[in-house]
Design an enzyme around this catalytic site. Structure first.
Site, PDB file in Angstrom:
ATOM      1  N   LYS A  49      41.308  54.906  40.112  1.00  0.00           N
ATOM      2  CA  LYS A  49      41.926  55.006  38.794  1.00  0.00           C
ATOM      3  C   LYS A  49      41.061  55.826  37.844  1.00  0.00           C
ATOM      4  O   LYS A  49      41.578  56.647  37.076  1.00  0.00           O
ATOM      5  CB  LYS A  49      42.224  53.598  38.245  1.00  0.00           C
ATOM      6  CG  LYS A  49      43.364  52.906  39.007  1.00  0.00           C
ATOM      7  CD  LYS A  49      43.474  51.394  38.797  1.00  0.00           C
ATOM      8  CE  LYS A  49      44.550  50.828  39.744  1.00  0.00           C
ATOM      9  NZ  LYS A  49      44.717  49.360  39.630  1.00  0.00           N
ATOM     10  N   ASP A  69      48.837  48.709  31.800  1.00  0.00           N
ATOM     11  CA  ASP A  69      49.067  48.308  33.186  1.00  0.00           C
ATOM     12  C   ASP A  69      50.252  47.327  33.275  1.00  0.00           C
ATOM     13  O   ASP A  69      50.661  46.936  34.368  1.00  0.00           O
ATOM     14  CB  ASP A  69      47.782  47.659  33.741  1.00  0.00           C
ATOM     15  CG  ASP A  69      47.736  47.636  35.259  1.00  0.00           C
ATOM     16  OD1 ASP A  69      48.297  48.558  35.889  1.00  0.00           O
ATOM     17  OD2 ASP A  69      47.139  46.691  35.826  1.00  0.00           O
ATOM     18  N   GLN A  93      41.466  44.705  36.550  1.00  0.00           N
ATOM     19  CA  GLN A  93      41.845  44.802  37.959  1.00  0.00           C
ATOM     20  C   GLN A  93      42.141  43.415  38.545  1.00  0.00           C
ATOM     21  O   GLN A  93      41.333  42.502  38.466  1.00  0.00           O
ATOM     22  CB  GLN A  93      40.737  45.512  38.765  1.00  0.00           C
ATOM     23  CG  GLN A  93      41.072  45.699  40.244  1.00  0.00           C
ATOM     24  CD  GLN A  93      42.260  46.636  40.484  1.00  0.00           C
ATOM     25  OE1 GLN A  93      42.403  47.677  39.833  1.00  0.00           O
ATOM     26  NE2 GLN A  93      43.147  46.253  41.407  1.00  0.00           N
TER      27      GLN A  93
END
Lengths: 282, 282
Positions: free
Chosen positions: B55, B122, B99
């Site tokens: 990412k 996200d 994450q």
């Protein structure tokens, strides 16, 4: 075989007995104060007025108060937002009901979403929907939550069943689908763009009619032994599903009227009592 | 007939060209500042570390910056919440990636939900999920949003199609179902308690594998001409769907690797650029 009638009236009657004693307990704990539901009615729609009246009557039956706010047909979004802000800030108000629908000049979504999460006892906010969908503590949207409650009251098995929800509105079809999913149903969501609705419904163990069109869902599409939930109500006392031919061959069904309707109102009251209890326990 | 390959690598390559020029424009507008994605990696999971690295590499490729935050395996919920609060308050940070998964002692849901809605690029918050489901402006959860973007890049028709989503996780199955519903698919959500999964999948025009088990969904269950989306990735380069026998008889499929994976990363970057643009336009 005669189908089991999922009798919303008798389930709500029993629930109201329980709620009456919970309200009495809250009254003692708080030196005479009772849970208060604020109801906001905007405009002159007669059925909306009837629904609000039925909701405040239900408050009275369990010993709660309601604060009735009526606003004109010409109300602006800003005026409605200001009213909701006042109710959010009022420590004596435990729940807020903004009766749907509001007149077209108002941004209903913005007004719904301005209701404080802790007072969203009708389950209309995006945030509350998201929390419910993720299995976090929340008040469910009143109609689908009422449907889950009546299914549970009659011990209808849900896990592994294929539920078909017809309709995808923000306060009915979408939350219904998420609630049934969280009860471990396999869930199919159908709507106006669905192709082959009859064949999809044929596979349903549980069918929820939430389309808002009189007898749109035909009895012939529904298999024997299905559980039939009709969330519609239309003139002449019919729902969204052609119920009459099903009464002798399905497993269970909600009558119209007297099925889902009373459960919706009861769930609103039930969640207001919960909100008051949570606040006192804090 | 050979199936159309939904090539995530080539779609993301094209998207990155577009993003590079948007980032260059933002840099001019803001005297040299570029969008910044904060990435939070908690603990020592090697695949999580790889994903975070991929990412931040994608940020670099389009000219953005990333701020890498690494926290120990023993991090508490409070420590992680404090870190997120700092990033929420930092005006130079436009997006926050926490994450998944975090070590088991952490309340992941609470941490996700503490991310400011405007930085939730996200798409992991309950609030953002609720807004997306209700068709309000929001960042979609990156993997399902990436899947919608690849379907659109290849002009795959969605309206009226029957989509079957296998899996109901908070950041994949549930948002995928709501996004496909909002694109006018009829949507069925299946999961570990589903009975007769093979027969349900047989009806799918579009099948999304989101179960996290290698080749759990068998080729024999999938009809000719289906569109096959595989969101899984497992050792040996296989996904959740037995893909190989399908390559000559379905309409289209996402390869593993190189299908959904690159789209997920690209969507995160894409949404961070959007967040920065929105902030500058305010």
């Amino acid at each position: 075989m005669s189908a089991l009638i999922l009798d919303g009236k008798s389930v709500t009657k029993k629930s109201e007995e329980d709620l009456r004693s919970r309200v009495a307990r809250l009254k003692k704990l708080s030196n005479g104060a009772v849970p208060i539901l604020a109801t906001i009615l905007v405009g002159n729609d007669p059925s909306s007025a009837t629904y609000v009246k039925m909701k405040s009557n239900a408050c009275t039956r369990v010993g709660m108060d309601s604060l009735k706010i009526e606003m004109s047909e010409e109300t602006t979004t800003e005026e409605l937002l200001a009213e909701i802000a006042k109710l959010n800030a009022n420590p004596n108000i435990h729940g807020i009901l903004l009766q749907h629908p509001v007149p077209p000049q108002i941004n209903e979504r913005q007004c719904f979403d301005s209701i404080d999460l802790s007072k969203d006892v009708d389950g209309v906010t995006c945030w509350g929907f998201g929390r419910m969908a993720m299995n976090e503590t929340s008040y469910g949207s009143a109609t689908p939550k009422g449907i889950i409650r009546i299914l549970e009251a009659y011990d209808i098995p849900l896990e592994g069943k294929h539920a078909v929800v017809v309709g995808r509105s923000p306060i009915l079809g979408k939350p219904m689908a998420m609630m049934l999913l969280n009860k471990n149903c396999t869930v199919t969501i159908c709507h106006s763009k669905t192709v082959g609705l009859d064949k999809i419904i044929k596979n349903a163990d549980i069918i929820v009619g939430a389309v808002g069109k009189p007898e749109f869902i035909k009895a012939a599409w529904i298999k024997d032994d299905a559980v039939v939930i009709d969330a519609g109500y239309h003139e002449g006392g019919v729902g969204d599903i052609e119920l009459e031919p099903l009464m002798n061959r399905v497993k269970a069904y909600t009558p119209v009227p007297g099925g889902v309707g009373p459960m919706t109102i009861n769930t609103l009251i039930y969640q207001t009592v919960e909100a008051c209890e949570l606040k006192l326990e804090k």
